[in-house]
Enzyme design. Structure first.
Site, mmCIF file in Angstrom:
data_model
loop_
_atom_site.group_PDB
_atom_site.id
_atom_site.type_symbol
_atom_site.label_atom_id
_atom_site.label_comp_id
_atom_site.label_asym_id
_atom_site.label_seq_id
_atom_site.Cartn_x
_atom_site.Cartn_y
_atom_site.Cartn_z
ATOM 1 N N ASP A 81 -2.557 -4.301 -20.079
ATOM 2 C CA ASP A 81 -2.184 -4.707 -21.438
ATOM 3 C C ASP A 81 -3.359 -4.489 -22.398
ATOM 4 O OD1 ASP A 81 0.354 -5.842 -20.404
ATOM 5 O OD2 ASP A 81 -1.008 -7.225 -19.426
ATOM 6 N N ILE A 111 2.213 2.064 -6.952
ATOM 7 C CA ILE A 111 0.850 1.796 -7.427
ATOM 8 C C ILE A 111 -0.141 2.135 -6.323
ATOM 9 C CG2 ILE A 111 -0.766 -0.020 -8.169
ATOM 10 C CD1 ILE A 111 1.566 -1.355 -9.630
ATOM 11 N N ALA A 150 0.809 -1.223 0.000
ATOM 12 C CA ALA A 150 0.000 0.000 0.000
ATOM 13 C C ALA A 150 0.842 1.272 0.000
ATOM 14 C CB ALA A 150 -0.953 -0.015 1.185
ATOM 15 N N ASN A 210 9.178 -14.255 -3.969
ATOM 16 C CA ASN A 210 7.763 -13.897 -4.094
ATOM 17 C C ASN A 210 6.864 -15.087 -3.786
ATOM 18 O OD1 ASN A 210 7.537 -11.075 -4.673
ATOM 19 N ND2 ASN A 210 8.703 -11.524 -6.515
ATOM 20 N N HIS A 263 0.930 -12.085 -18.296
ATOM 21 C CA HIS A 263 1.275 -10.659 -18.255
ATOM 22 C C HIS A 263 2.796 -10.564 -18.325
ATOM 23 C CE1 HIS A 263 1.692 -6.491 -17.196
ATOM 24 N NE2 HIS A 263 2.445 -6.824 -16.181
ATOM 25 N N ARG A 278 12.714 -7.553 -9.172
ATOM 26 C CA ARG A 278 13.969 -8.236 -9.480
ATOM 27 C C ARG A 278 15.127 -7.262 -9.324
ATOM 28 N NH1 ARG A 278 14.205 -12.326 -14.511
ATOM 29 N NH2 ARG A 278 16.435 -12.601 -14.722
HETATM 30 P P1 NAI Z 1 6.854 -0.464 -5.422
HETATM 31 O O1 NAI Z 1 8.169 -1.128 -5.201
HETATM 32 O O2 NAI Z 1 6.753 1.003 -5.543
HETATM 33 O O3 NAI Z 1 5.873 -0.886 -4.233
HETATM 34 C C1 NAI Z 1 5.761 -2.193 -3.783
HETATM 35 C C2 NAI Z 1 5.405 -2.103 -2.320
HETATM 36 O O4 NAI Z 1 5.149 -3.424 -1.875
HETATM 37 C C3 NAI Z 1 6.525 -1.553 -1.461
HETATM 38 O O5 NAI Z 1 6.033 -0.489 -0.661
HETATM 39 C C4 NAI Z 1 6.937 -2.753 -0.599
HETATM 40 O O6 NAI Z 1 7.322 -2.371 0.700
HETATM 41 C C5 NAI Z 1 5.652 -3.549 -0.591
HETATM 42 N N1 NAI Z 1 5.822 -4.959 -0.296
HETATM 43 C C6 NAI Z 1 6.811 -5.797 -0.683
HETATM 44 N N2 NAI Z 1 6.626 -6.999 -0.167
HETATM 45 C C7 NAI Z 1 5.488 -6.952 0.539
HETATM 46 C C8 NAI Z 1 4.787 -7.896 1.336
HETATM 47 N N3 NAI Z 1 5.249 -9.125 1.488
HETATM 48 N N4 NAI Z 1 3.648 -7.494 1.934
HETATM 49 C C9 NAI Z 1 3.195 -6.251 1.808
HETATM 50 N N5 NAI Z 1 3.832 -5.300 1.094
HETATM 51 C C10 NAI Z 1 4.968 -5.659 0.465
HETATM 52 O O7 NAI Z 1 6.217 -1.198 -6.668
HETATM 53 P P2 NAI Z 1 4.964 -0.745 -7.572
HETATM 54 O O8 NAI Z 1 5.442 0.127 -8.660
HETATM 55 O O9 NAI Z 1 3.878 -0.255 -6.698
HETATM 56 O O10 NAI Z 1 4.569 -2.122 -8.236
HETATM 57 C C11 NAI Z 1 4.068 -3.198 -7.465
HETATM 58 C C12 NAI Z 1 4.027 -4.484 -8.273
HETATM 59 O O11 NAI Z 1 3.119 -4.363 -9.344
HETATM 60 C C13 NAI Z 1 5.367 -4.863 -8.910
HETATM 61 O O12 NAI Z 1 5.530 -6.262 -8.747
HETATM 62 C C14 NAI Z 1 5.156 -4.551 -10.360
HETATM 63 O O13 NAI Z 1 5.979 -5.352 -11.185
HETATM 64 C C15 NAI Z 1 3.715 -4.902 -10.524
HETATM 65 N N6 NAI Z 1 3.052 -4.331 -11.707
HETATM 66 C C16 NAI Z 1 2.134 -5.104 -12.344
HETATM 67 C C17 NAI Z 1 1.457 -4.655 -13.436
HETATM 68 C C18 NAI Z 1 0.466 -5.520 -14.142
HETATM 69 O O14 NAI Z 1 -0.026 -5.089 -15.200
HETATM 70 N N7 NAI Z 1 0.083 -6.690 -13.674
HETATM 71 C C19 NAI Z 1 1.706 -3.314 -13.974
HETATM 72 C C20 NAI Z 1 2.670 -2.554 -13.229
HETATM 73 C C21 NAI Z 1 3.315 -3.059 -12.122
#
Ligand code: NAI
Length: 330
Positions: free
Chosen positions: A161, A16, A12, A107, A189, A94
């Site tokens: 997408d 995103i 959170a 993960n 994806h 990664r």
């Molecule tokens: P970000 O790195 O800014 O935020 C991720 C957050 O998740 C961080 O605040 C982190 O502390 C937290 N986090 C990590 N492990 C956790 C856990 N076990 N429990 C709770 N929180 C945890 O990354 P962003 O930009 O917000 O992206 C998040 C994910 O969404 C990434 O894996 C990214 O690749 C994916 N993504 C997927 C898309 C899709 O179309 N399916 C599109 C864009 C991003």
């Protein structure tokens, strides 16, 4: 007034999350008369939790009429308590020198734990949307860790997408993106996904009627959609966040309202063997719903070109599944 719907969001305090939470709180998922409770989950890490505190302060500062409560936590049992929708956004990106297997392993552990916590604590009608990458396989892991939750409640996001593909086709045809319908993203994806222009429509007619540039459709169109994430990183220095949050809102919106007549949407669901896709894989298909029950749209024509692309993305998902099976995660 309506009883609130409870939504959990993991990651959170991430990028995103920073777009998504404010959209949820302003009614983007369930409409302008539906109150929501937010349960916000972050890692048990001082910096992450401090960041989350700041986000909660900003949510307060919006005085959102629909926001009934906000509960920040790093305890997943607490975080998933009573949730109707779980949006699993947080995952570990990664890092330099990290092998794909390391990423799947790190993960994998997160999504096994979250699957179990959802099974134990969520509301009986819980639905789960996985956004954190690799989202199809993370979803597969969580689903397999929560066997008592029916498989039709699990989704992995390919809507970004789909939206990207619609915009590309609209720009090429010189129409608004709303003129583009029936846009299927098949498969993973990832860069193997197949945006199916053959079955897409523009103003209700085959997209190929408006776009005669077959070479563009078969080449640059597909690769632009497949590699859009990398292009955003290149331009912004950060990965897609607002558009990903928007797609998450669109996904929940589309799954909770009847699909417009003769259209469909794309989301990865647990394959039932439709289109010959191996049962049990989380695979993106054309989906229609009445707002509660969804179904995979059958009999969408798949020609030889499409079949080869669909096979490639299915093969990748099988490999990912084999890797997490070997790691003992499913
Ligand atoms: P970000 O790195 O800014 O935020 C991720 C957050 O998740 C961080 O605040 C982190 O502390 C937290 N986090 C990590 N492990 C956790 C856990 N076990 N429990 C709770 N929180 C945890 O990354 P962003 O930009 O917000 O992206 C998040 C994910 O969404 C990434 O894996 C990214 O690749 C994916 N993504 C997927 C898309 C899709 O179309 N399916 C599109 C864009 C991003």
């Amino acid at each position: 007034s309506k009883a609130p719907i409870t939504v959990a969001v993991t990651g959170a305090a991430g990028q995103i999350g920073y777009s998504l939470l404010f959209r949820i709180a302003s009614g983007a998922l369930f409409g302008a008369d539906q109150p929501v409770n937010l349960r916000l989950i972050e890692r048990n890490d001082e910096k992450a939790m401090k960041g989350l505190t700041g986000v909660c302060m900003e949510l307060d500062d919006c005085a959102f009429p629909l926001l009934n409560s906000v509960h920040p936590t790093c305890d997943i049992d607490d975080g998933f308590t009573g949730v109707n929708w779980a949006l699993l956004v947080g995952s570990v990106p990664r890092g330099p020198g990290m092998e794909r297997k390391d990423l799947l392993s790190i993960n994998g552990k997160i999504f096994t734990g979250q699957g179990q916590a959802i099974e134990k604590n969520a509301a009986s009608d819980v639905r789960v949307l996985v956004v954190g990458n690799p989202c199809n396989t993370n979803c597969l892991i969580a689903m397999n860790s929560a066997k008592s939750i029916p498989t039709d409640r699990w989704f992995a996001m390919t809507r970004l997408d789909e939206n990207r593909a619609k915009s590309q086709l609209a720009a090429k045809a010189g129409v608004h993106s709303t003129a583009v319908t029936n846009m299927t993203i098949w498969g993973n994806h990832s860069a193997t996904q197949y945006p199916d222009f053959f079955n897409a429509k523009i103003n209700g007619k085959p997209a190929t009627d408006s776009i005669s540039d077959t070479e563009w459709l078969q080449g640059p169109f597909i690769s632009t959609v497949q590699k859009r994430g990398a292009a955003i990183i290149e331009a912004r220095g950060l990965s897609s966040a607002a558009s990903a949050a928007n797609a998450a809102c669109d996904t929940v919106y589309s799954l909770t309202r009847p699909t417009p007549a003769s259209d469909w949407t794309s989301v990865a669901v647990c394959s039932d063997g439709s289109y010959g896709i191996e049962k049990g894989l989380m695979f993106s298909f054309p989906i229609r719903t009445d707002g509660s029950k969804w179904e995979i749209v059958q009999d969408v024509p798949v020609n030889e070109f499409s079949q080869a692309k669909i096979k490639a993305t299915e093969d990748e998902l099988k490999e990912e599944r084999a890797a997490v099976t070997e790691l003992g995660l499913i």
